[in-house]
Design a protein around this motif. Sequence first.
Motif, PDB file in Angstrom:
ATOM      1  N   ASP A  14      -7.284  22.244 -42.170  1.00 38.74           N
ATOM      2  CA  ASP A  14      -6.324  23.072 -41.443  1.00 38.74           C
ATOM      3  C   ASP A  14      -6.694  24.542 -41.653  1.00 38.74           C
ATOM      4  O   ASP A  14      -6.614  25.051 -42.773  1.00 38.74           O
ATOM      5  N   GLY A  16      -5.197  27.039 -40.125  1.00 35.20           N
ATOM      6  CA  GLY A  16      -4.048  27.893 -39.881  1.00 35.20           C
ATOM      7  C   GLY A  16      -3.292  28.247 -41.146  1.00 35.20           C
ATOM      8  O   GLY A  16      -2.384  29.080 -41.121  1.00 35.20           O
ATOM      9  N   HIS A  17      -3.666  27.615 -42.255  1.00 34.42           N
ATOM     10  CA  HIS A  17      -3.019  27.874 -43.540  1.00 34.42           C
ATOM     11  C   HIS A  17      -4.086  28.028 -44.620  1.00 34.42           C
ATOM     12  O   HIS A  17      -5.181  27.486 -44.503  1.00 34.42           O
ATOM     13  N   TYR A  18      -3.738  28.774 -45.640  1.00 35.97           N
ATOM     14  CA  TYR A  18      -4.650  28.951 -46.775  1.00 35.97           C
ATOM     15  C   TYR A  18      -3.846  28.812 -48.063  1.00 35.97           C
ATOM     16  O   TYR A  18      -2.793  29.420 -48.210  1.00 35.97           O
ATOM     17  N   HIS A  19      -4.342  27.984 -48.966  1.00 32.37           N
ATOM     18  CA  HIS A  19      -3.667  27.775 -50.244  1.00 32.37           C
ATOM     19  C   HIS A  19      -4.467  28.461 -51.350  1.00 32.37           C
ATOM     20  O   HIS A  19      -5.649  28.168 -51.545  1.00 32.37           O
ATOM     21  N   LYS A  62       1.499  37.139 -48.666  1.00 37.11           N
ATOM     22  CA  LYS A  62       1.367  36.639 -47.293  1.00 37.11           C
ATOM     23  C   LYS A  62       0.277  37.402 -46.550  1.00 37.11           C
ATOM     24  O   LYS A  62      -0.501  36.807 -45.785  1.00 37.11           O
ATOM     25  N   GLN A  65      -2.985  36.195 -47.738  1.00 36.31           N
ATOM     26  CA  GLN A  65      -3.197  34.850 -47.199  1.00 36.31           C
ATOM     27  C   GLN A  65      -3.713  34.926 -45.767  1.00 36.31           C
ATOM     28  O   GLN A  65      -4.666  34.218 -45.400  1.00 36.31           O
ATOM     29  N   ASN A  66      -3.119  35.779 -44.960  1.00 37.74           N
ATOM     30  CA  ASN A  66      -3.577  35.958 -43.579  1.00 37.74           C
ATOM     31  C   ASN A  66      -4.999  36.526 -43.542  1.00 37.74           C
ATOM     32  O   ASN A  66      -5.804  36.157 -42.679  1.00 37.74           O
ATOM     33  N   ILE A  69      -7.369  33.762 -44.257  1.00 39.40           N
ATOM     34  CA  ILE A  69      -7.500  32.883 -43.089  1.00 39.40           C
ATOM     35  C   ILE A  69      -8.472  33.484 -42.087  1.00 39.40           C
ATOM     36  O   ILE A  69      -9.343  32.790 -41.540  1.00 39.40           O
TER      37      ILE A  69
END
Length: 257
Positions: A14, A16-19, A62, A65-66, A69
């Motif tokens: 995925d 669209g998300h990053y952990h 956040k 995180q973006n 991504i």
Amino acid sequence: MKGKEKEQRYLKRDYGHYHFTVKEFMKYTGQAAGLCAVADYLFYRSAWVLLLMLPALVFYLKWQQNRMIRERRKKLNYQFKDALTSLSVAVQAGYSVESAIKTCVRDLERLYGKGTDIVEEFRYIESQQHISVPLEELFLDLGSRSQVEDIENFASVFYTAKRTGGDMNRVIQKVARMLGDKIDVKKEIEATLAAKKSEQMIMSLMPAGIIMYLQLTSPGFLSVLYGNPFGIAAMSICLAIYATAYWLGRKIVDIEV
């Protein structure tokens, strides 16, 4: 156990998300806390305001995180160009497109190593071919999940050519060449903007540096701006202007091709 590890290896990714890893989470949390502490010291000097700034940690994480991504998608885009080049060479050597995927996986492993996004994506494509999933649908799925424009465009062209009986060798070669040219332009722009980004960062740090200099050399000069409603309002406006200027500066030097 080995069967589970192999199955896990071929799961869809995925984009669209990053952990965050634990190390990344601690790093960016520390950065956010440090920025809040510096902002409080320069603009407010109040423990209560520092406590009110704590929710900014969430927004900073956040934002990071973006950013991660976007970096991941950009890296996947660059890697996909090399994947198409390898695919094109294999097709020219006489392989069918479906058979060329296996050769492409070996090339990508030697180039990027196991576990990278592009290697795992092509391993996933290879595994799905074993259960008769059409290759064109797998590329469409990759484009949809990655949300990378170049991959989406290739997937659409490949799907149309595959369904209409087009010359796949020519299609892959042409798309690989066009994608390579576009990425070369991107890299040239990034190299040109590297110095400008450094200048922008220096200019962004100058206002904070001036305030720090005044506090160290003439502490009484700014004392009227701390500990009273007027000073808090004035410094809040300055901080808002400062943050907006930084954001605009980053937008100006962030050019999309």
